[in-house]
Write an enzyme that holds these catalytic residues in place. Structure first.
Site, PDB file in Angstrom:
ATOM      1  CG  ASP A  12       4.563  40.534  -2.393  1.00  0.00           C
ATOM      2  OD1 ASP A  12       5.925  40.294  -2.245  1.00  0.00           O
ATOM      3  OD2 ASP A  12       3.878  39.628  -2.160  1.00  0.00           O
ATOM      4  CG  ASP A  41      -0.465  38.309  -3.750  1.00  0.00           C
ATOM      5  OD1 ASP A  41      -1.497  38.773  -2.803  1.00  0.00           O
ATOM      6  OD2 ASP A  41       0.274  37.707  -3.260  1.00  0.00           O
TER       7      ASP A  41
HETATM    8  N1  LIG Z   1      -7.511  35.305 -10.444  1.00  0.00           N
HETATM    9  C1  LIG Z   1      -6.764  33.966 -10.396  1.00  0.00           C
HETATM   10  N2  LIG Z   1      -6.685  33.266 -11.337  1.00  0.00           N
HETATM   11  C2  LIG Z   1      -6.261  31.729 -11.117  1.00  0.00           C
HETATM   12  N3  LIG Z   1      -5.187  31.863  -9.925  1.00  0.00           N
HETATM   13  C3  LIG Z   1      -5.101  32.605  -9.192  1.00  0.00           C
HETATM   14  C4  LIG Z   1      -5.697  33.727  -9.215  1.00  0.00           C
HETATM   15  N4  LIG Z   1      -5.756  34.266  -7.975  1.00  0.00           N
HETATM   16  C5  LIG Z   1      -4.500  33.932  -7.292  1.00  0.00           C
HETATM   17  N5  LIG Z   1      -4.247  32.614  -7.900  1.00  0.00           N
HETATM   18  C6  LIG Z   1      -3.348  31.565  -7.537  1.00  0.00           C
HETATM   19  O1  LIG Z   1      -3.385  31.670  -6.271  1.00  0.00           O
HETATM   20  C7  LIG Z   1      -1.962  31.695  -5.822  1.00  0.00           C
HETATM   21  C8  LIG Z   1      -2.194  32.528  -4.434  1.00  0.00           C
HETATM   22  O2  LIG Z   1      -2.700  33.851  -4.526  1.00  0.00           O
HETATM   23  P1  LIG Z   1      -2.101  35.106  -4.020  1.00  0.00           P
HETATM   24  O3  LIG Z   1      -0.767  35.300  -4.756  1.00  0.00           O
HETATM   25  O4  LIG Z   1      -3.007  36.238  -4.553  1.00  0.00           O
HETATM   26  O5  LIG Z   1      -2.147  35.073  -2.555  1.00  0.00           O
HETATM   27  P2  LIG Z   1      -1.037  34.971  -1.639  1.00  0.00           P
HETATM   28  O6  LIG Z   1      -1.520  35.889  -0.438  1.00  0.00           O
HETATM   29  O7  LIG Z   1       0.261  35.142  -2.280  1.00  0.00           O
HETATM   30  O8  LIG Z   1      -1.030  33.734  -0.994  1.00  0.00           O
HETATM   31  P3  LIG Z   1       0.318  32.465  -0.684  1.00  0.00           P
HETATM   32  O9  LIG Z   1       0.601  33.113   0.755  1.00  0.00           O
HETATM   33  O10 LIG Z   1      -0.445  31.365  -0.850  1.00  0.00           O
HETATM   34  O11 LIG Z   1       1.406  33.117  -1.663  1.00  0.00           O
HETATM   35  C9  LIG Z   1      -1.308  32.420  -6.749  1.00  0.00           C
HETATM   36  O12 LIG Z   1       0.015  32.169  -6.599  1.00  0.00           O
HETATM   37  C10 LIG Z   1      -1.720  31.709  -7.965  1.00  0.00           C
HETATM   38  O13 LIG Z   1      -1.164  30.462  -8.337  1.00  0.00           O
HETATM   39 MG   LIG Z   2       1.055  35.660  -4.059  1.00  0.00          MG
END
Ligand SMILES: Nc1ncnc2c1ncn2[C@@H]1O[C@H](COP(=O)(O)OP(=O)(O)OP(=O)(O)O)[C@@H](O)[C@H]1O
Ligand SMILES: [Mg+2]
Length: 253
Positions: free
Chosen positions: A191, A208
C-alpha cells in the site's frame, strides 16, 4: 484502575471532541471504537508502557484511529483498529497466501487481532533490517503501539504534504527504504503511496504495514508492481524524474 493518571487519560480519550456521542453515530463507528474490549486493551498498554496520557488524535480513518500518547520518557502512537469496519474480504488477500500467518485461525475477531499482529511483525522486520519505519512497541487485541515520528509540535508530514522543493529528496529516500524492504526484509509493502511515507529530518519513514506481505505470497509481484506504479505516478505529477534504479529486484521467492 488504581492510578489516577490512567483514569484521567482514559477519560480524556472518551471525552475527546472527535469521539463525542453523535458525531459518528450515523456511520455506526463511534461506539465500536471504544467498546469495552478496546478500552481494556488501551488500559493494558497504558500500564505496560507507563503511558501518562493521550495527547491528541492524529488521524481518524475508516478502519483505524491514530493517537499520539505520552509516556514517561517518550512519545508513542496508538493505532486502534475499528473492529466493526475492518472487513475480512478487504484484508483477506493480504493474509491468505502469506506463509508467515498460515497457521493462525482466521475467523471473527481473530482476524482483526491477526491484522494487528501482522502490522507489528512487518514493522519489526523492517526495523531489524535497518529500514526507516516506526519502532513497534507492543500490541493488545485491536490496538497497536509504536514510536511516534514527529516533533514536539506535530507529527511528521506525509510525502504528499512536504514543500515542493524537498519532495524529490524525500521520494528518493522513500524508494531506497522500499528497496531495502523488498530486497532485505523480503516483504512487499502493498500500500505504498505518498500517504504512507512520513518525512522527518531528511529521512523518509515507511508506515502503515498491516497489508505488507512476504515475497513468498503468490501475489507479491503484482503488489510490488502496483506500489512502484503509485510512486511513479506521484513522481510524474510532481515533475520528478523517476529513476529506474529505485525499482527493487525481488529475487528468488
Ligand atoms: N508512527 C507514527 N508517527 C507519526 N504519525 C503517524 C504514525 N503512524 C501513523 N501516523 C499518522 O496517522 C495516519 C494514519 O496512520 P496509518 O496510515 O498507519 O493508518 P491507516 O489505516 O492508513 O489510516 P487511514 O485509514 O486514516 O489512512 C498516517 O497517515 C500518519 O499521518
Ligand atoms: Mg495510511
Amino acid at each position: 484502575m488504581d492510578n489516577p493518571d490512567d483514569r484521567s487519560a482514559l477519560k480524556k480519550l472518551i471525552d475527546m471532541d472527535e469521539f463525542r456521542e453523535g458525531k459518528y453515530s450515523r456511520e455506526k463507528t463511534e461506539s465500536l471504537v471504544f467498546d469495552g474490549r478496546t478500552m481494556e486493551s488501551i488500559y493494558k498498554l497504558f500500564k505496560d508502557f507507563d503511558i501518562k496520557y493521550i495527547d491528541y488524535p492524529i488521524s481518524s480513518g475508516k478502519e483505524s484511529v491514530v493517537f499520539k500518547a505520552e509516556g514517561q520518557m517518550k512519545s508513542y502512537v496508538m493505532k486502534i483498529f475499528k473492529t466493526s469496519t475492518l472487513r475480512f474480504h478487504n484484508i483477506r488477500p493480504y493474509i491468505e497466501g502469506d506463509p508467515r500467518f498460515a497457521h493462525y485461525r482466521k475467523t471473527g475477531r481473530n482476524i482483526v487481532q491477526l491484522w494487528v499482529r501482522k502490522e507489528y511483525a512487518n514493522l519489526l522486520e523492517c526495523r531489524e533490517h535497518g529500514i526507516n519505519s516506526p519502532v513497534p512497541m507492543g500490541f493488545m487485541k485491536n490496538v497497536l503501539l509504536m514510536s511516534f515520528i514527529g516533533t514536539k509540535v506535530s507529527p511528521a508530514p506525509k510525502l504528499k504534504d512536504v514543500p515542493e522543493k524537498k519532495r524529490e529528496a524525500y521520494l528518493k529516500d522513500a524508494m531506497l527504504q522500499y528497496r531495502k524492504m523488498v530486497q532485505e526484509a523480503k516483504i512487499i509493502h502493498s500500500d505504498l503511496s505518498e500517504y504512507n511515507v512520513l518525512c522527518h529530518r531528511n529521512r523518509s519513514y515507511l508506515i502503515d504495514m498491516g497489508q505488507a506481505v512476504s515475497i513468498k505470497h503468490p501475489m507479491s509481484r503484482q503488489f510490488m508492481e502496483r506500489d512502484i506504479q503509485v510512486m511513479r505516478s506521484f513522481a510524474l505529477r510532481n515533475q520528478i524524474e523517476f529513476d529506474e534504479r529505485w525499482v527493487p529486484v525481488m529475487g528468488e521467492k
